[in-house]
Scaffold this active site. Sequence first.
Site, PDB file in Angstrom:
ATOM      1  CD  GLU A  83      -1.344   0.017   3.659  1.00  0.00           C
ATOM      2  OE1 GLU A  83      -2.075   1.016   3.733  1.00  0.00           O
ATOM      3  OE2 GLU A  83      -1.383  -0.916   4.469  1.00  0.00           O
ATOM      4  CB  CYS A 115      -2.636  -3.781   6.431  1.00  0.00           C
ATOM      5  SG  CYS A 115      -2.168  -2.118   6.882  1.00  0.00           S
ATOM      6  CG  HIS A 237      -2.861  -5.606  10.453  1.00  0.00           C
ATOM      7  ND1 HIS A 237      -1.600  -5.395   9.933  1.00  0.00           N
ATOM      8  CD2 HIS A 237      -3.421  -4.378  10.591  1.00  0.00           C
ATOM      9  CE1 HIS A 237      -1.420  -4.095   9.753  1.00  0.00           C
ATOM     10  NE2 HIS A 237      -2.508  -3.460  10.143  1.00  0.00           N
TER      11      HIS A 237
HETATM   12  N1  CAA Z   1       1.482   4.389  30.320  1.00  0.00           N
HETATM   13  C1  CAA Z   1       0.783   3.336  29.827  1.00  0.00           C
HETATM   14  N2  CAA Z   1      -0.205   3.461  28.901  1.00  0.00           N
HETATM   15  C2  CAA Z   1      -0.488   4.700  28.459  1.00  0.00           C
HETATM   16  C3  CAA Z   1       0.191   5.844  28.932  1.00  0.00           C
HETATM   17  C4  CAA Z   1       1.218   5.648  29.903  1.00  0.00           C
HETATM   18  N3  CAA Z   1       1.918   6.674  30.385  1.00  0.00           N
HETATM   19  N4  CAA Z   1      -0.321   6.923  28.286  1.00  0.00           N
HETATM   20  C5  CAA Z   1      -1.291   6.476  27.463  1.00  0.00           C
HETATM   21  N5  CAA Z   1      -1.385   5.139  27.553  1.00  0.00           N
HETATM   22  C6  CAA Z   1      -2.247   4.245  26.800  1.00  0.00           C
HETATM   23  C7  CAA Z   1      -3.668   4.758  26.615  1.00  0.00           C
HETATM   24  O1  CAA Z   1      -4.473   4.497  27.742  1.00  0.00           O
HETATM   25  C8  CAA Z   1      -4.082   3.968  25.372  1.00  0.00           C
HETATM   26  O2  CAA Z   1      -4.401   2.653  25.741  1.00  0.00           O
HETATM   27  P1  CAA Z   1      -5.853   2.039  25.407  1.00  0.00           P
HETATM   28  O3  CAA Z   1      -6.024   2.179  23.927  1.00  0.00           O
HETATM   29  O4  CAA Z   1      -5.726   0.620  25.828  1.00  0.00           O
HETATM   30  O5  CAA Z   1      -6.823   2.841  26.151  1.00  0.00           O
HETATM   31  C9  CAA Z   1      -2.796   3.882  24.565  1.00  0.00           C
HETATM   32  O6  CAA Z   1      -1.739   4.183  25.474  1.00  0.00           O
HETATM   33  C10 CAA Z   1      -2.722   4.867  23.410  1.00  0.00           C
HETATM   34  O7  CAA Z   1      -3.038   6.129  23.916  1.00  0.00           O
HETATM   35  P2  CAA Z   1      -3.992   7.117  23.090  1.00  0.00           P
HETATM   36  O8  CAA Z   1      -5.199   6.395  22.597  1.00  0.00           O
HETATM   37  O9  CAA Z   1      -4.178   8.364  23.876  1.00  0.00           O
HETATM   38  O10 CAA Z   1      -3.006   7.415  21.870  1.00  0.00           O
HETATM   39  P3  CAA Z   1      -3.165   8.362  20.632  1.00  0.00           P
HETATM   40  O11 CAA Z   1      -4.582   8.753  20.435  1.00  0.00           O
HETATM   41  O12 CAA Z   1      -2.133   9.415  20.698  1.00  0.00           O
HETATM   42  O13 CAA Z   1      -2.728   7.384  19.453  1.00  0.00           O
HETATM   43  C11 CAA Z   1      -3.489   5.747  17.886  1.00  0.00           C
HETATM   44  C12 CAA Z   1      -3.129   6.023  19.332  1.00  0.00           C
HETATM   45  C13 CAA Z   1      -4.833   6.396  17.563  1.00  0.00           C
HETATM   46  C14 CAA Z   1      -3.601   4.242  17.685  1.00  0.00           C
HETATM   47  C15 CAA Z   1      -2.381   6.326  16.967  1.00  0.00           C
HETATM   48  O14 CAA Z   1      -1.164   5.707  17.239  1.00  0.00           O
HETATM   49  C16 CAA Z   1      -2.696   6.185  15.503  1.00  0.00           C
HETATM   50  O15 CAA Z   1      -3.407   6.983  14.905  1.00  0.00           O
HETATM   51  N6  CAA Z   1      -2.126   5.142  14.863  1.00  0.00           N
HETATM   52  C17 CAA Z   1      -2.285   4.866  13.450  1.00  0.00           C
HETATM   53  C18 CAA Z   1      -3.601   4.171  13.150  1.00  0.00           C
HETATM   54  C19 CAA Z   1      -3.647   2.746  13.601  1.00  0.00           C
HETATM   55  O16 CAA Z   1      -2.634   2.089  13.764  1.00  0.00           O
HETATM   56  N7  CAA Z   1      -4.873   2.210  13.779  1.00  0.00           N
HETATM   57  C20 CAA Z   1      -5.035   0.817  14.134  1.00  0.00           C
HETATM   58  C21 CAA Z   1      -6.213   0.181  13.434  1.00  0.00           C
HETATM   59  S1  CAA Z   1      -6.121   0.522  11.661  1.00  0.00           S
HETATM   60  C22 CAA Z   1      -5.108  -0.704  11.042  1.00  0.00           C
HETATM   61  O17 CAA Z   1      -4.825  -1.670  11.671  1.00  0.00           O
HETATM   62  C23 CAA Z   1      -4.558  -0.515   9.652  1.00  0.00           C
HETATM   63  C24 CAA Z   1      -3.188   0.030   9.738  1.00  0.00           C
HETATM   64  O18 CAA Z   1      -2.228  -0.697   9.711  1.00  0.00           O
HETATM   65  C25 CAA Z   1      -3.031   1.481   9.858  1.00  0.00           C
END
Ligand code: CAA
Length: 391
Positions: A83, A115, A237
């Site tokens: 991709e 993916c 994945h």
């Molecule tokens: N200690 C331990 N854990 C902590 C922490 C700390 N100090 N601070 C935060 N966390 C935890 C949060 O509680 C959260 O856990 P949960 O999801 O279990 O509640 C985790 O860390 C992540 O925190 P946030 O949700 O606040 O993080 P974020 O919003 O900044 O980013 C994300 C997370 C949205 C996944 C981001 O990384 C992102 O956009 N990633 C790309 C998209 C992605 O990977 N999506 C997955 C599904 S799509 C897919 O699979 C296709 C693909 O390949 C893209």
Amino acid sequence: MATESPIGIHDLSFATTEFVLSHEELAAYNGTEIGKYHVGIGQRSMSVPAADEDIVTLGAAAAAPIVARHGSDRIRTVVFATESSIDQAKSAGVYVHSLLGLPSACRVVELKQACYGATAALQFAIGLVRRDPSQQVLVVASDVSKYALDSPGEATQGAAAVAMLVAADPALVRIEDPSGVFTADVMDFWRPNYLSTALVDGQESISAYLQAVEGTWKDYSEQGGRPLEDFAAFCYHQPFTKMAYKAHRHLLNYCGRDTDKDVIESDLGRTTAYNAVIGNSYTASVYLGLAALLDQAEDLTERAVGFLSYGSGSVAEFFAGTVVPGYKEHLRTDANREAIDRRKPVDYAGYRELHEHSFPTDGSDQANPAQTSGPFRLAGISDHKRLYETR
Ligand code: CAA
């Protein structure tokens, strides 16, 4: 002619990049508490391509050991799944075919559905081998996951390629019928043609993935698939390794099962080691999970492994594979560890420079600095043509 011979993954090899950025480096730059990366998303480091690496050099590096071991006489098809495509017309697989010196009596094509693409490639390959079991298909899944600097997705970047030789009477994993399949038109993650980095609605993407887990399992069960208890492990994945845990917990809940931490760890724990240090390798990710499982697990002979392949947008598939007796003799465990350990650490400034490296968009020529120590490199672009070299 139809055959009853089992068909599946005969060999599996992967390659990753020249450089690696630790999440400590990223956290020190952006002030994030490191627990969010190490525990919250379950990532330790991310593979970062050199300026002269791309999906072609990674894909060729992953596939070269397979061709060296098995020869290319029986490979009549190469399917390249990605991709992070480099051309709107020409398949990246044609460059790989050339770099590996594969026979001209070969069809080569590129497949895309986020993916999920590598799983489509695997299933198409199985169909081709079923039609003529004397043929083998080389599946190459190669991706560079790139999000905008300072965006939430940045910490989940990575890059790798997995090559798989699909054949009758496979030495590693027999792939079974049926599959559970699922498609839903969602805008959770996408990359318009004018962007080099992906757009993503993070929380929406997690929900869409979980919806797809339910959808594929429902269809898998309706198609007469195995019960949950049959599986020794599950390869999901892994956009970030914690996503596999979320997905598996969701599946167990959906099936009314206990979501005990130890059960989940035993189902998944051995599949995450490579993804945790490589990052998101998009199409390759689920098969990096398989490599980690086979390399680390106790004897899995004749045990069933569940595969959940998810591609945003979205398409997903759940299917089973059975591990073949004698598989351990065919693993590439040392080479896999070496591919990870050979990466050179970069600091945040070095990573940022590599992230911003790109070809000019006005069609002018560019020579790339010689950075990679891998077997193939992208020397530059001239007259709109990418120039690859074997080192
Ligand atoms: N200690 C331990 N854990 C902590 C922490 C700390 N100090 N601070 C935060 N966390 C935890 C949060 O509680 C959260 O856990 P949960 O999801 O279990 O509640 C985790 O860390 C992540 O925190 P946030 O949700 O606040 O993080 P974020 O919003 O900044 O980013 C994300 C997370 C949205 C996944 C981001 O990384 C992102 O956009 N990633 C790309 C998209 C992605 O990977 N999506 C997955 C599904 S799509 C897919 O699979 C296709 C693909 O390949 C893209």
